[in-house]
Design an enzyme around this catalytic site. Structure first.
Site, short mmCIF file in Angstrom:
data_model
loop_
_atom_site.label_atom_id
_atom_site.label_comp_id
_atom_site.label_asym_id
_atom_site.label_seq_id
_atom_site.Cartn_x
_atom_site.Cartn_y
_atom_site.Cartn_z
N LYS A 25 21.90 -22.77 15.39
CA LYS A 25 20.60 -22.82 16.08
C LYS A 25 19.61 -23.52 15.17
O LYS A 25 19.74 -23.48 13.94
CB LYS A 25 20.09 -21.42 16.40
N ASN A 36 13.50 -23.53 32.99
CA ASN A 36 14.79 -24.00 33.47
C ASN A 36 15.70 -22.88 33.95
O ASN A 36 16.25 -22.92 35.06
CB ASN A 36 15.44 -24.81 32.34
N GLY A 61 19.14 -28.63 23.82
CA GLY A 61 17.78 -28.17 24.07
C GLY A 61 17.67 -26.66 24.05
O GLY A 61 18.66 -25.93 23.99
#
Length: 449
Positions: free
Chosen positions: A128, A242, A167
């Site tokens: 990450k 999203n 993303g």
């Protein structure tokens, strides 16, 4: 061979080293508390300092990002990449741009990513990264300059067979495009160095929808295990980005009535539920106009609750899709009182440990994020596969693969989460043990490194 004596001793040791990282410690506690009975029954996994190695990133680095704003002023942000574990494949995990980003949050996310990626059965390790840069209120030119400045350092540490970012919060299609484009320029390679790319330069169909769709597929499997379905269910969704958008879309297609969405300022309640027209308006407000859910409420004359979260609404199913620790003990207690049947996490660790324990104690079906929201990274893996073969799969092919992966994840959770004397599958235990076993077996097979 060293062997960890007890859960308390292990957690104490981790806390002594990383006591200033509360989010990371929360994630470690959640995982190891749930799998400890399995570890006691399988002592080989407590040897070779396996557990100590698992909670220590293979590498983590922090760097300065200096960039120039539209006024010609130099701005400085801090960025990180935590490459946690590559036992089963290249590091894989998103990049987050948000003022709250720090090492603790990224270590927690990277640690969770290890098990989530393992659950997909695809060869991807856990990582990450991100920055405290806030893209909100920035021009496209400013966002581009920041992304290019960040990639000028990050490109040395990532690559198709090393670490493939994607993303996350604050990093959408625009940001991925700028990052991937500059990475290609610096590395002189067009391999899959970033996932979540646009369709015009190597992206995959269904990737934007994948996390939200996968969440609903997993929750649908949880309901089917009980002979139930989404049809006629009242659903509360938090978030409006999203994941939330596509979770709402898929839930509507299965006959559910979704009555809420939210952002960091408050939530919208619509007793009549979303329609196709209303959802299209939300997409436009959030994705094109970059507005707030308050704007959506005003457009349709809906109730808007400033500074509140949607967990006070009476629903059958709750889907937290916003951010970590958004659903606290008091929220869980209110949901339980209102008769909630299922909670599944679309965000990463949105439910606190205390809230999770309360939901499980009340026999509410609970789908943890590392299983329920694994559809996004699974489809990133499918994007990597398409790129390596120089192929594009149809939307139907990708969606079918995603659906299969989510059903396989559910089956693995059921395998390890079916506990004698408990009526419901414990998906927390099932997901953690299934992910752990895959990674641990790979680490033991590869020796000490």
């Amino acid at each position: 061979m060293s062997k960890v004596a007890s859960l308390d001793a292990f957690l104490t040791k981790v806390a002594q080293r990383d006591g200033y990282q509360p989010e990371f410690l929360q994630a470690v506690r959640e995982v190891f508390t749930s799998i400890w009975p399995f570890l006691e029954a399988n002592p080989k996994y407590r040897s070779e300092a396996l557990l100590e190695r698992l909670v220590e990133p293979e590498r983590a680095f922090q760097f300065r990002v200096a960039w120039t704003d539209d006024k010609g002023q130099v701005q400085v942000n801090r960025a990180f990449r935590v490459q946690f574990n590559s036992a089963i494949g290249p590091f894989k995990g998103g990049m987050r741009f948000h003022p709250s980003v720090n090492l603790s949050i990224l270590k927690f996310l990277g640690f969770e990513q290890i098990f989530k990626n393992a659950l997909t059965t695809l060869p991807m390790g856990g990582a990450k990264g991100g920055s405290d840069f806030d893209p909100k209120g920035k021009s496209d030119a400013e966002v581009m300059r920041f992304c290019q400045a960040l990639m000028a350092e990050l490109y040395r540490h990532v690559g198709a067979d090393t670490d493939v970012p994607a993303g996350d919060i604050g990093v959408g299609g625009r940001e991925v495009g700028y990052l991937a484009g500059y990475m290609k320029k610096l590395s002189n390679q067009s391999a899959c160095v970033f996932t979540g790319r646009g369709l015009s330069f190597g992206g995959s169909l269904i990737r934007p929808e994948a996390t939200g769709y996968g969440l609903i597929y997993f929750a649908q499997a949880m309901l089917a295990e009980k002979g139930d379905s989404f049809a006629g269910k009242v659903v509360s969704v938090s978030g409006s980005g999203n994941v939330a958008q596509y979770a709402i879309e898929k839930a509507l297609s299965l006959g559910a009535k979704v009555v809420t969405c939210s952002d960091s300022s408050g939530y919208v309640y619509d007793p009549n539920g979303f329609t196709t027209e209303k959802l299209a308006a939300l997409f436009d407000i959030k994705n094109t106009k970059r507005g707030r859910v308050k704007d959506y409420a005003e457009q349709f004359g809906l109730q808007y609750f400033e500074g509140k979260r949607p967990w006070e609404v009476q629903v059958d199913i709750a889907l937290p899709c916003a951010t970590q620790n958004e659903l606290e003990l008091s929220d869980a207690q209110r949901l339980i009182k209102n008769g909630v049947k299922l909670v599944a996490e679309g965000a990463n660790m949105p439910t606190t440990i205390e809230a999770t324990e309360a939901l499980l104690a009340a026999d509410v079906l609970f789908g943890p994020g590392k299983a329920a929201n694994a559809g996004g990274v699974a489809t990133s893996g499918l994007e990597m596969a398409q790129s390596s073969q120089r192929l594009y799969w149809t939307a139907e092919e990708v969606d079918a693969q995603l659906h299969r992966i989510m059903l396989d994840i559910h089956a693995n959770c059921k395998k390890y989460g079916t506990i004698e004397g408990q009526e419901n599958i414990n998906y927390v235990v099932g997901a953690n043990v299934a992910g752990f076993v895959k990674v641990a077996d790979a680490m033991l097979a590869q020796g000490v490194y």
